[in-house]
Scaffold this motif. Structure first.
Motif, PDB file in Angstrom:
ATOM      1  N   THR A 145       0.839  -1.201   0.000  1.00  0.00           N
ATOM      2  CA  THR A 145       0.000   0.000   0.000  1.00  0.00           C
ATOM      3  C   THR A 145       0.868   1.242   0.000  1.00  0.00           C
ATOM      4  N   PHE A 146       1.885   1.257   0.853  1.00  0.00           N
ATOM      5  CA  PHE A 146       2.755   2.423   0.954  1.00  0.00           C
ATOM      6  C   PHE A 146       3.525   2.682  -0.333  1.00  0.00           C
ATOM      7  N   VAL A 147       4.022   1.643  -0.960  1.00  0.00           N
ATOM      8  CA  VAL A 147       4.750   1.825  -2.228  1.00  0.00           C
ATOM      9  C   VAL A 147       3.809   2.428  -3.272  1.00  0.00           C
ATOM     10  N   GLY A 148       2.573   1.937  -3.325  1.00  0.00           N
ATOM     11  CA  GLY A 148       1.588   2.498  -4.256  1.00  0.00           C
ATOM     12  C   GLY A 148       1.314   3.965  -3.979  1.00  0.00           C
ATOM     13  N   LEU A 149       1.234   4.323  -2.707  1.00  0.00           N
ATOM     14  CA  LEU A 149       0.989   5.713  -2.339  1.00  0.00           C
ATOM     15  C   LEU A 149       2.150   6.615  -2.733  1.00  0.00           C
ATOM     16  N   ILE A 150       3.354   6.145  -2.486  1.00  0.00           N
ATOM     17  CA  ILE A 150       4.531   6.947  -2.846  1.00  0.00           C
ATOM     18  C   ILE A 150       4.586   7.125  -4.358  1.00  0.00           C
ATOM     19  N   TYR A 151       4.253   6.060  -5.075  1.00  0.00           N
ATOM     20  CA  TYR A 151       4.181   6.148  -6.532  1.00  0.00           C
ATOM     21  C   TYR A 151       3.148   7.198  -6.932  1.00  0.00           C
ATOM     22  N   ALA A 152       1.999   7.185  -6.240  1.00  0.00           N
ATOM     23  CA  ALA A 152       0.941   8.153  -6.529  1.00  0.00           C
ATOM     24  C   ALA A 152       1.424   9.572  -6.287  1.00  0.00           C
ATOM     25  N   CYS A 153       2.142   9.777  -5.177  1.00  0.00           N
ATOM     26  CA  CYS A 153       2.648  11.112  -4.845  1.00  0.00           C
ATOM     27  C   CYS A 153       3.627  11.618  -5.884  1.00  0.00           C
ATOM     28  N   SER A 154       4.369  10.706  -6.526  1.00  0.00           N
ATOM     29  CA  SER A 154       5.382  11.112  -7.491  1.00  0.00           C
ATOM     30  C   SER A 154       4.840  11.217  -8.907  1.00  0.00           C
ATOM     31  N   HIS A 155       3.565  10.857  -9.081  1.00  0.00           N
ATOM     32  CA  HIS A 155       3.017  10.761 -10.435  1.00  0.00           C
ATOM     33  C   HIS A 155       2.506  12.105 -10.935  1.00  0.00           C
ATOM     34  N   VAL A 156       1.995  12.080 -12.137  1.00  0.00           N
ATOM     35  CA  VAL A 156       1.522  13.293 -12.788  1.00  0.00           C
ATOM     36  C   VAL A 156       0.533  14.051 -11.915  1.00  0.00           C
ATOM     37  N   GLY A 157       0.673  15.384 -11.935  1.00  0.00           N
ATOM     38  CA  GLY A 157      -0.259  16.224 -11.204  1.00  0.00           C
ATOM     39  C   GLY A 157       0.137  16.486  -9.768  1.00  0.00           C
ATOM     40  N   LEU A 158       1.062  15.700  -9.226  1.00  0.00           N
ATOM     41  CA  LEU A 158       1.489  15.905  -7.843  1.00  0.00           C
ATOM     42  C   LEU A 158       2.981  16.204  -7.842  1.00  0.00           C
ATOM     43  N   SER A 188      12.939   7.948  -6.849  1.00  0.00           N
ATOM     44  CA  SER A 188      12.500   8.201  -8.222  1.00  0.00           C
ATOM     45  C   SER A 188      11.694   9.489  -8.292  1.00  0.00           C
ATOM     46  N   ALA A 189      10.833   9.699  -7.295  1.00  0.00           N
ATOM     47  CA  ALA A 189      10.040  10.934  -7.255  1.00  0.00           C
ATOM     48  C   ALA A 189      10.937  12.149  -7.084  1.00  0.00           C
ATOM     49  N   CYS A 190      11.941  12.043  -6.212  1.00  0.00           N
ATOM     50  CA  CYS A 190      12.887  13.148  -5.999  1.00  0.00           C
ATOM     51  C   CYS A 190      13.618  13.489  -7.295  1.00  0.00           C
ATOM     52  N   LYS A 191      14.042  12.449  -8.010  1.00  0.00           N
ATOM     53  CA  LYS A 191      14.764  12.654  -9.266  1.00  0.00           C
ATOM     54  C   LYS A 191      13.861  13.315 -10.304  1.00  0.00           C
TER      55      LYS A 191
END
Length: 200
Positions: A145-158, A188-191
């Motif tokens: 669940t947490f990995v999915g959320l972090i992916y969501a935070c790093s995705h388009v629009g956020l 990945s999100a930071c990058k």
């Protein structure tokens, strides 16, 4: 074996699916159906739906879904969870959400499947809203669940720093030690958003 029943077929087919031999699992399932074995337990259906998900074989998954409906096992939690996951992995997120919305009972697997599915299809805000709903329903998130959320935070629009901070806070507040996939998603999100300070 001199005699094979549903449970012996289920054991072998599920074993093949769990070990990544999805096509072999499907072939055996077809052989079982041709042998006229009655499906009096839905567990084998969740296994074969899982094989469809891992193969990203939407048409096969739809056929198994029709079989689920004809046998009356759509209310099985295991089968419904497998269907949500299968439709999400096969890029039919609307079908996944429809099944999720009609489920009379949900567990952490149900919520995680739809949260991660939404995130992977660029619907990050919906993913985060579903997370809030899950918490309100009294369920505790797991590592996936947490990995999915972090992916969501790093995705388009956020893309704001605030959302990256939120992802970092998720890692810090996890009720278990973050694993490699969780840290990789945050890095990945930071990058992606040029936030090298947080990445360090």
């Amino acid at each position: 074996m001199a005699e094979k029943n549903l449970f012996s077929w289920t054991a072998l087919i599920s074993g093949l699916v769990q070990s990544g031999q999805w096509i072999d699992g499907f072939n055996l399932f077809i052989e079982m159906r041709r042998a006229g074995v009655h499906i009096v337990d839905p567990f084998i259906l969740s296994s074969i739906v899982g094989a469809s998900a891992n193969l990203a074989a939407l048409e096969l998954g739809k056929q198994i879904h029709c079989l689920v409906l004809s046998l009356g096992y759509e209310s099985s939690l295991f089968v419904s969870n497998a269907l949500v996951d299968m439709y999400a992995k096969c890029s039919n997120i609307l079908a996944a959400k429809t099944i999720f919305d009609t489920m009379c009972r949900r567990d952490i697997v149900s919520w995680t499947s739809i949260i991660v599915g939404m995130a992977q299809h660029g619907r990050a805000n919906e993913s985060l809203s579903l997370y809030d709903e899950m918490i309100s329903a009294g369920l505790k998130p797991n590592k996936v669940t947490f990995v999915g959320l972090i992916y969501a935070c790093s995705h388009v629009g956020l893309v704001s720093k605030g959302h990256l901070d939120e992802a970092e806070n998720l890692l810090k507040t996890m009720p278990f030690k973050p694993h490699e996939a969780a840290w990789a998603a945050l890095l990945s999100a930071c990058k992606r958003h040029g936030n090298t300070e947080m990445g360090v």
